[in-house]
Design a protein around this motif. Sequence first.
Motif, PDB file in Angstrom:
ATOM      1  N   TRP A 238      -0.783   0.696  41.184  1.00 38.79           N
ATOM      2  CA  TRP A 238      -1.506  -0.120  40.980  1.00 38.79           C
ATOM      3  C   TRP A 238      -2.688  -0.114  41.111  1.00 38.79           C
ATOM      4  O   TRP A 238      -3.896  -0.177  40.680  1.00 38.79           O
ATOM      5  CB  TRP A 238      -0.713  -1.406  40.620  1.00 38.79           C
ATOM      6  N   GLY A 239      -2.570   0.286  42.718  1.00 37.80           N
ATOM      7  CA  GLY A 239      -4.425   0.466  43.542  1.00 37.80           C
ATOM      8  C   GLY A 239      -4.876   1.291  42.474  1.00 37.80           C
ATOM      9  O   GLY A 239      -6.165   1.417  42.716  1.00 37.80           O
ATOM     10  N   ASN A 240      -4.213   3.089  42.948  1.00 37.30           N
ATOM     11  CA  ASN A 240      -5.553   3.524  42.280  1.00 37.30           C
ATOM     12  C   ASN A 240      -5.825   3.770  41.114  1.00 37.30           C
ATOM     13  O   ASN A 240      -6.427   4.245  40.841  1.00 37.30           O
ATOM     14  CB  ASN A 240      -4.603   5.523  43.148  1.00 37.30           C
ATOM     15  N   MET A 241      -4.765   3.859  40.149  1.00 33.69           N
ATOM     16  CA  MET A 241      -5.867   2.752  39.036  1.00 33.69           C
ATOM     17  C   MET A 241      -6.073   2.299  39.286  1.00 33.69           C
ATOM     18  O   MET A 241      -7.289   2.282  37.985  1.00 33.69           O
ATOM     19  CB  MET A 241      -3.776   2.338  38.441  1.00 33.69           C
ATOM     20  N   LEU A 242      -6.601   0.781  39.851  1.00 31.69           N
ATOM     21  CA  LEU A 242      -8.127   0.194  39.911  1.00 31.69           C
ATOM     22  C   LEU A 242      -9.006   1.195  40.609  1.00 31.69           C
ATOM     23  O   LEU A 242     -10.055   0.910  39.774  1.00 31.69           O
ATOM     24  CB  LEU A 242      -7.528  -0.553  40.695  1.00 31.69           C
ATOM     25  N   ARG A 243      -8.650   1.812  41.267  1.00 31.08           N
ATOM     26  CA  ARG A 243      -9.910   3.418  41.352  1.00 31.08           C
ATOM     27  C   ARG A 243     -10.164   3.761  41.049  1.00 31.08           C
ATOM     28  O   ARG A 243     -11.513   4.120  40.404  1.00 31.08           O
ATOM     29  CB  ARG A 243      -9.013   3.591  43.156  1.00 31.08           C
ATOM     30  N   ASP A 244      -9.180   4.316  40.102  1.00 33.07           N
ATOM     31  CA  ASP A 244     -10.173   5.290  38.875  1.00 33.07           C
ATOM     32  C   ASP A 244     -10.550   5.097  37.654  1.00 33.07           C
ATOM     33  O   ASP A 244     -11.533   5.000  37.353  1.00 33.07           O
ATOM     34  CB  ASP A 244      -8.997   6.067  38.538  1.00 33.07           C
ATOM     35  N   ALA A 245     -10.849   3.312  37.715  1.00 32.30           N
ATOM     36  CA  ALA A 245     -11.078   2.906  36.895  1.00 32.30           C
ATOM     37  C   ALA A 245     -12.819   2.280  36.804  1.00 32.30           C
ATOM     38  O   ALA A 245     -12.878   2.111  36.182  1.00 32.30           O
ATOM     39  CB  ALA A 245     -10.269   1.212  35.907  1.00 32.30           C
ATOM     40  N   ILE A 246     -12.851   2.420  38.483  1.00 32.57           N
ATOM     41  CA  ILE A 246     -14.347   1.928  38.909  1.00 32.57           C
ATOM     42  C   ILE A 246     -15.083   2.622  37.932  1.00 32.57           C
ATOM     43  O   ILE A 246     -15.985   1.966  37.392  1.00 32.57           O
ATOM     44  CB  ILE A 246     -14.269   1.960  40.042  1.00 32.57           C
ATOM     45  N   GLY A 247     -14.484   3.966  37.947  1.00 43.41           N
ATOM     46  CA  GLY A 247     -15.983   4.890  37.017  1.00 43.41           C
ATOM     47  C   GLY A 247     -16.531   4.485  35.397  1.00 43.41           C
ATOM     48  O   GLY A 247     -17.244   4.560  34.780  1.00 43.41           O
ATOM     49  N   PHE A 248     -15.316   3.655  34.808  1.00 42.78           N
ATOM     50  CA  PHE A 248     -15.139   3.525  33.675  1.00 42.78           C
ATOM     51  C   PHE A 248     -15.187   2.473  32.867  1.00 42.78           C
ATOM     52  O   PHE A 248     -14.704   1.797  31.795  1.00 42.78           O
ATOM     53  CB  PHE A 248     -13.415   4.177  32.916  1.00 42.78           C
ATOM     54  N   LEU A 249     -15.297   1.083  33.348  1.00 42.75           N
ATOM     55  CA  LEU A 249     -15.510  -0.460  33.645  1.00 42.75           C
ATOM     56  C   LEU A 249     -16.607  -0.617  32.448  1.00 42.75           C
ATOM     57  O   LEU A 249     -16.101  -1.482  31.080  1.00 42.75           O
ATOM     58  CB  LEU A 249     -16.382  -1.030  34.749  1.00 42.75           C
ATOM     59  N   TRP A 257      -8.126  -3.630  33.893  1.00 44.88           N
ATOM     60  CA  TRP A 257      -7.875  -4.798  33.283  1.00 44.88           C
ATOM     61  C   TRP A 257      -5.714  -5.191  33.546  1.00 44.88           C
ATOM     62  O   TRP A 257      -5.755  -5.921  34.128  1.00 44.88           O
ATOM     63  CB  TRP A 257      -8.120  -5.860  31.739  1.00 44.88           C
ATOM     64  N   PHE A 258      -5.773  -3.672  32.931  1.00 44.89           N
ATOM     65  CA  PHE A 258      -3.964  -4.057  33.121  1.00 44.89           C
ATOM     66  C   PHE A 258      -3.177  -3.701  34.505  1.00 44.89           C
ATOM     67  O   PHE A 258      -2.383  -4.588  35.196  1.00 44.89           O
ATOM     68  CB  PHE A 258      -3.110  -3.232  31.834  1.00 44.89           C
ATOM     69  N   PRO A 259      -4.202  -2.668  35.423  1.00 44.32           N
ATOM     70  CA  PRO A 259      -3.542  -3.188  36.341  1.00 44.32           C
ATOM     71  C   PRO A 259      -3.879  -3.807  37.576  1.00 44.32           C
ATOM     72  O   PRO A 259      -2.735  -4.667  37.854  1.00 44.32           O
ATOM     73  CB  PRO A 259      -4.369  -1.808  37.347  1.00 44.32           C
ATOM     74  N   GLY A 260      -5.167  -4.376  37.084  1.00 42.30           N
ATOM     75  CA  GLY A 260      -5.462  -6.094  37.946  1.00 42.30           C
ATOM     76  C   GLY A 260      -4.125  -7.229  37.590  1.00 42.30           C
ATOM     77  O   GLY A 260      -3.326  -8.266  38.345  1.00 42.30           O
TER      78      GLY A 260
END
Length: 285
Positions: A238-249, A257-260
């Motif tokens: 879940w942590g690295n999914m949130l990191r990867d999502a930063i560039g596509f917010l 949303w979903f990993p958080g």
Amino acid sequence: MSAPSVSATMTRAPLWRRLLRDPRAALGLLLVGLAVLGAVLAPLLPLPGPETPDFLATLAPPAGAHPLGTDDLGRDTLARILAGARVSLLVGVASVGAALLLGGAIGLVSGFLGGWVDTVLMRLMDVLLAFPGILLALGITAALGASLTNTVIAIAVVNLPVLARVARGQALALRGLDYVRAQQALGFGPLTILWRAVLPNALSPILVQASVLLAASIITESYLSFLGLGVQPPTPSWGNMLRDAIGFLDQAPWLAWFPGLAIFLTVLGFNLLGDGVRDRLDPRD
């Protein structure tokens, strides 16, 4: 002969039944159960592999084929969240379990024996407590290297002094009681007394603290993975999914949303369940 009282009947009821009578604990049990069920059954569900890319479906919004959408490589978000649940639960249980065994032993021995043993062991625990937990975990993973095993070690070290302190407090409270003194008078050794008399009566509060630390351990694992010092890609967490999502917010906010939400609901479940276990095992209840 009078019938047993309602309170006596509730006290004798199994723990899980007493938890279900508490709405907060029941909700916590439901949330934790869903996380565990999703992690266990994920390989059996008709979902793409969590590491399988589909370059024809990159950044797809939530829809029928991909209920929670896809990431920038076309990997299914639901499959990755369920795989991340396995990682988070594994890290949480393994790190707390290791800290429970070692910290519990240190605390019980320290509190029961006292003297210089207590002084040395507790000063070592104070050194660990002097560091904020996340900074200590960051330092350990930075020194050992980023991996799943080192993440477990780092979080176990963070949890170690907390459980040692709880176990020591229980040992200090129990070592002067009559049944402990009776075993000392009969000539039993310290380890035998700790195992037969002190540990069974100290176990409940130690386990309650361990259940609360499970939630904190999941958050710490997410921190480390988010910063690149925890579980490494392509293994989803879940942590690295949130990191990867930063560039596509802006383009695909569902990637965050979903990993958080998974972190929030799982941590909430463990916290509610820990509070319920504490209330149900409280001898004053």
